[in-house]
Every structure is written in C-alpha cells, then in structure tokens.
Motif scaffolding. Structure first.
Motif, PDB file in Angstrom:
ATOM      1  N   VAL A  83      15.271   2.994 -28.668  1.00 32.76           N
ATOM      2  CA  VAL A  83      15.367   4.322 -29.692  1.00 32.76           C
ATOM      3  C   VAL A  83      15.362   3.838 -31.202  1.00 32.76           C
ATOM      4  O   VAL A  83      15.823   2.872 -31.630  1.00 32.76           O
ATOM      5  N   ALA A  84      14.570   4.710 -31.816  1.00 35.84           N
ATOM      6  CA  ALA A  84      14.388   4.479 -33.102  1.00 35.84           C
ATOM      7  C   ALA A  84      14.763   5.884 -33.798  1.00 35.84           C
ATOM      8  O   ALA A  84      14.570   6.977 -33.407  1.00 35.84           O
ATOM      9  N   ILE A  85      15.830   5.401 -34.410  1.00 35.30           N
ATOM     10  CA  ILE A  85      16.674   6.900 -35.452  1.00 35.30           C
ATOM     11  C   ILE A  85      16.187   6.978 -36.808  1.00 35.30           C
ATOM     12  O   ILE A  85      15.705   5.931 -37.393  1.00 35.30           O
ATOM     13  N   ASN A  86      16.165   8.312 -37.206  1.00 34.11           N
ATOM     14  CA  ASN A  86      15.588   8.647 -38.519  1.00 34.11           C
ATOM     15  C   ASN A  86      16.666   8.531 -39.592  1.00 34.11           C
ATOM     16  O   ASN A  86      17.440   9.485 -39.958  1.00 34.11           O
ATOM     17  N   GLY A 109      10.695  14.542 -39.872  1.00 35.38           N
ATOM     18  CA  GLY A 109      10.728  13.933 -38.563  1.00 35.38           C
ATOM     19  C   GLY A 109      12.038  14.317 -37.888  1.00 35.38           C
ATOM     20  O   GLY A 109      12.961  14.808 -38.305  1.00 35.38           O
ATOM     21  N   PRO A 110      11.976  14.152 -36.221  1.00 35.69           N
ATOM     22  CA  PRO A 110      13.210  14.574 -35.623  1.00 35.69           C
ATOM     23  C   PRO A 110      14.074  13.327 -35.738  1.00 35.69           C
ATOM     24  O   PRO A 110      13.977  12.358 -36.431  1.00 35.69           O
ATOM     25  N   ALA A 111      15.334  13.517 -35.156  1.00 39.46           N
ATOM     26  CA  ALA A 111      16.376  12.444 -35.271  1.00 39.46           C
ATOM     27  C   ALA A 111      16.191  11.224 -34.714  1.00 39.46           C
ATOM     28  O   ALA A 111      16.726  10.198 -35.290  1.00 39.46           O
ATOM     29  N   ALA A 112      15.107  11.179 -33.666  1.00 37.32           N
ATOM     30  CA  ALA A 112      14.969  10.022 -33.033  1.00 37.32           C
ATOM     31  C   ALA A 112      13.665  10.025 -32.270  1.00 37.32           C
ATOM     32  O   ALA A 112      13.254  11.080 -31.986  1.00 37.32           O
ATOM     33  N   TYR A 113      13.172   8.929 -31.902  1.00 36.98           N
ATOM     34  CA  TYR A 113      11.975   8.602 -30.977  1.00 36.98           C
ATOM     35  C   TYR A 113      12.456   7.709 -30.005  1.00 36.98           C
ATOM     36  O   TYR A 113      13.187   6.928 -30.292  1.00 36.98           O
ATOM     37  N   PHE A 114      11.772   7.879 -28.689  1.00 37.66           N
ATOM     38  CA  PHE A 114      11.986   6.686 -27.750  1.00 37.66           C
ATOM     39  C   PHE A 114      10.796   5.871 -27.671  1.00 37.66           C
ATOM     40  O   PHE A 114       9.705   6.462 -28.020  1.00 37.66           O
ATOM     41  N   SER A 115      10.853   4.713 -27.628  1.00 33.70           N
ATOM     42  CA  SER A 115       9.847   3.586 -27.088  1.00 33.70           C
ATOM     43  C   SER A 115       8.924   4.322 -26.103  1.00 33.70           C
ATOM     44  O   SER A 115       9.455   4.906 -25.186  1.00 33.70           O
ATOM     45  N   THR A 116       7.496   4.081 -25.961  1.00 36.62           N
ATOM     46  CA  THR A 116       6.718   4.652 -25.040  1.00 36.62           C
ATOM     47  C   THR A 116       6.254   3.504 -24.129  1.00 36.62           C
ATOM     48  O   THR A 116       5.373   3.590 -23.505  1.00 36.62           O
ATOM     49  N   LEU A 117       6.950   1.942 -24.444  1.00 38.28           N
ATOM     50  CA  LEU A 117       6.694   1.047 -23.331  1.00 38.28           C
ATOM     51  C   LEU A 117       7.238   1.101 -22.237  1.00 38.28           C
ATOM     52  O   LEU A 117       8.414   1.851 -22.216  1.00 38.28           O
ATOM     53  N   PHE A 142      18.278  -1.066 -40.709  1.00 36.82           N
ATOM     54  CA  PHE A 142      17.652  -1.958 -41.542  1.00 36.82           C
ATOM     55  C   PHE A 142      16.215  -1.618 -41.535  1.00 36.82           C
ATOM     56  O   PHE A 142      15.839  -0.734 -41.022  1.00 36.82           O
ATOM     57  N   VAL A 143      15.433  -2.615 -42.000  1.00 40.73           N
ATOM     58  CA  VAL A 143      14.028  -2.229 -42.066  1.00 40.73           C
ATOM     59  C   VAL A 143      13.186  -2.313 -40.766  1.00 40.73           C
ATOM     60  O   VAL A 143      12.260  -1.525 -40.503  1.00 40.73           O
ATOM     61  N   CYS A 144      14.092  -3.059 -39.876  1.00 45.89           N
ATOM     62  CA  CYS A 144      13.541  -3.009 -38.540  1.00 45.89           C
ATOM     63  C   CYS A 144      13.453  -1.795 -37.970  1.00 45.89           C
ATOM     64  O   CYS A 144      12.413  -1.247 -37.458  1.00 45.89           O
ATOM     65  N   ASN A 145      14.281  -1.077 -37.848  1.00 45.86           N
ATOM     66  CA  ASN A 145      14.567   0.309 -37.415  1.00 45.86           C
ATOM     67  C   ASN A 145      13.657   1.477 -38.162  1.00 45.86           C
ATOM     68  O   ASN A 145      13.211   2.264 -37.740  1.00 45.86           O
ATOM     69  N   HIS A 146      13.716   1.162 -39.461  1.00 45.09           N
ATOM     70  CA  HIS A 146      12.696   1.962 -40.450  1.00 45.09           C
ATOM     71  C   HIS A 146      11.363   1.755 -39.871  1.00 45.09           C
ATOM     72  O   HIS A 146      10.464   2.651 -39.669  1.00 45.09           O
ATOM     73  N   VAL A 147      11.000   0.519 -39.686  1.00 41.88           N
ATOM     74  CA  VAL A 147       9.359   0.344 -39.184  1.00 41.88           C
ATOM     75  C   VAL A 147       9.361   0.949 -37.722  1.00 41.88           C
ATOM     76  O   VAL A 147       8.214   1.621 -37.537  1.00 41.88           O
ATOM     77  N   PHE A 148      10.191   0.788 -36.860  1.00 43.19           N
ATOM     78  CA  PHE A 148      10.048   1.361 -35.383  1.00 43.19           C
ATOM     79  C   PHE A 148       9.964   2.785 -35.643  1.00 43.19           C
ATOM     80  O   PHE A 148       9.084   3.402 -34.937  1.00 43.19           O
ATOM     81  N   TYR A 149      10.912   3.614 -36.489  1.00 35.50           N
ATOM     82  CA  TYR A 149      10.634   4.853 -36.398  1.00 35.50           C
ATOM     83  C   TYR A 149       9.455   5.285 -37.067  1.00 35.50           C
ATOM     84  O   TYR A 149       8.884   6.264 -36.604  1.00 35.50           O
ATOM     85  N   GLY A 150       9.098   4.562 -38.098  1.00 35.44           N
ATOM     86  CA  GLY A 150       7.766   4.977 -38.882  1.00 35.44           C
ATOM     87  C   GLY A 150       6.661   4.728 -37.878  1.00 35.44           C
ATOM     88  O   GLY A 150       5.670   5.571 -37.945  1.00 35.44           O
ATOM     89  N   LEU A 151       6.728   3.846 -36.948  1.00 35.01           N
ATOM     90  CA  LEU A 151       5.460   3.558 -36.180  1.00 35.01           C
ATOM     91  C   LEU A 151       5.300   4.745 -34.985  1.00 35.01           C
ATOM     92  O   LEU A 151       4.326   5.143 -34.838  1.00 35.01           O
ATOM     93  N   MET A 152       6.482   5.122 -34.563  1.00 31.99           N
ATOM     94  CA  MET A 152       6.513   6.305 -33.624  1.00 31.99           C
ATOM     95  C   MET A 152       6.263   7.589 -34.082  1.00 31.99           C
ATOM     96  O   MET A 152       5.447   8.255 -33.430  1.00 31.99           O
ATOM     97  N   HIS A 153       6.547   7.810 -35.451  1.00 30.60           N
ATOM     98  CA  HIS A 153       6.385   8.942 -36.146  1.00 30.60           C
ATOM     99  C   HIS A 153       4.850   9.067 -36.526  1.00 30.60           C
ATOM    100  O   HIS A 153       4.153  10.153 -36.179  1.00 30.60           O
ATOM    101  N   ALA A 154       4.068   7.964 -36.615  1.00 28.94           N
ATOM    102  CA  ALA A 154       2.730   7.851 -37.128  1.00 28.94           C
ATOM    103  C   ALA A 154       1.962   8.245 -35.806  1.00 28.94           C
ATOM    104  O   ALA A 154       0.891   8.638 -35.904  1.00 28.94           O
TER     105      ALA A 154
END
Length: 214
Positions: A83-86, A109-117, A142-154
């Motif tokens: 899970v990536a949270i916003n 963006g939504p509150a969260a995204y799930f990984s698609t792996l 921190f930045v890891c979740n920020h990147v994870f969320y930004g990746l899934m949003h993109a």
C-alpha cells in the motif's frame, strides 16, 4: 525492445551508501530475455525532486514494468510493499532539509494505491529460493512512500504497466554499525531478477497467507 525501470535512492540519514542503489545499478543493461532490457536510475532522497526525476524517466523510457527500491534499516526481509498512502509525515528532514508534516503527495489523488505486482507469488518464489521475503502493509511516510504513491499515481491510467515498491534491509556494512539485520547486495540482485522475471508474465497473483496480526 521493452524496458524495465529500476530505481534506488541516494544515501540519506548520514549513511555513506544506500543499498537500494548499490543493488539496482548492478542490473542496468541486464536483459532477462531478448526483447527486454533493464534501466537503473538513482532518485534523490528529496521530496520535491524525487518525483520530478521519476516522472522524467517514466516519460523517457515508457517502461513495461517499474520496481522502485528503498532502504529500510531494521527490516529483516526483502519487503514487498502492498500500500502507498497519500500522506507525507517526515520524522527526519530529507537531503535538502525539507520535512513535510501531514501533507498530501497528490491533492487530487485517492487516499491510497495498491501495488500491481503479484506480491504473494513473488514472496512464495523468493522463499523457495532461500531469500527471506514478506508482504509489508506500510511503506512509511517518508520519501519512499512518497515515491511509491507518486509512481502509482503517474501510472493510474496505464493498468498494463505493473509497478510497485520494495524495501530492503541494511547492507552488511551498515548492519555492523547499527547492530541490525542485513541483506547482501548479491542476494538483493538475485531477488530482483526473480521479481522481474515473474512480474513480466502478467499472470494473476496466487492465494497465500501473507497477512499480519498486528
């Protein structure tokens, strides 16, 4: 030729190195088959810059698969994030002194995204290959979740592109200093190759008990 994008971070928090970048850079140019090539890119451990660099690479490479990696000192396994949270709430400042508190990564963006792996399938195969692995249900704030969320949003409008985030333990050198668990770069690279090859198959995930009680 289809492209796989791997990302790792620059060192942060006073560390001399970051095992996420140490691992992914070894796979730059690797070809899991004749039609696929891996490209490794380093991201800054900076809230405002990390997604700018990532977005530029997504545009330039148009990858078929994206695996983003980060260091999580104290973890004991290759941790596939679900899970990536916003939400950004930095316990420490990033590498440019930024410390966002209670902010959103994407206001629209939504509150969260799930990984698609295929996380459970990956965990199963990693364990069968003697690699400690788990599904994690928190990528932090921190930045890891920020990147994870930004990746899934993109990639929200590109469901055909599988993507996700992986946290790895300290390197052995870091662990010796922190007296913590570690994972060698060689083992991380082996784990990444397994994840890449399975994720390219585009098969549905399996049913496997990987949940947590607390």
């Amino acid at each position: 030729m289809r492209t796989i994008l791997l990302t790792g971070f620059e060192p942060f928090g006073g560390e001399a190195s970051n095992p996420s970048w140490d691992a992914v850079k070894q796979l730059d140019g690797w070809q899991p088959d004749d039609e696929t090539v891996v490209r490794a890119r380093q991201l800054p451990c900076v809230f405002t810059q990390s997604l700018s660099v990532l977005d530029a690479e997504l545009t330039a490479l148009d990858p078929s698969l994206v695996l983003a990696l980060g260091q999580a000192g104290g973890r004991t396994a290759f941790s596939l994030e679900k899970v990536a949270i916003n939400y950004n709430d930095a316990r420490i400042a990033d590498n440019q002194g930024q410390q966002p508190l209670a902010t959103a990564t994407a206001d629209d963006g939504p509150a969260a995204y799930f990984s698609t792996l295929p996380l459970k399938h990956l965990v199963q195969q990693l364990r069968l290959n003697g690699i400690p692995a788990e599904v994690s249900f928190s990528a932090g704030t921190f930045v890891c979740n920020h990147v994870f969320y930004g990746l899934m949003h993109a990639l929200a409008a590109k469901p055909q592109v599988r993507a996700g985030f992986i946290h790895i333990p300290y390197s052995p050198e870091q662990a010796a200093h922190h007296q913590s668990a570690s994972m060698s770069t060689a083992l991380v690279v082996e784990a990444l190759k397994i994840c890449i090859q399975l994720s390219l198959l585009q098969q549905p995930d399996i049913l496997l008990a990987t949940g947590q009680l607390d």
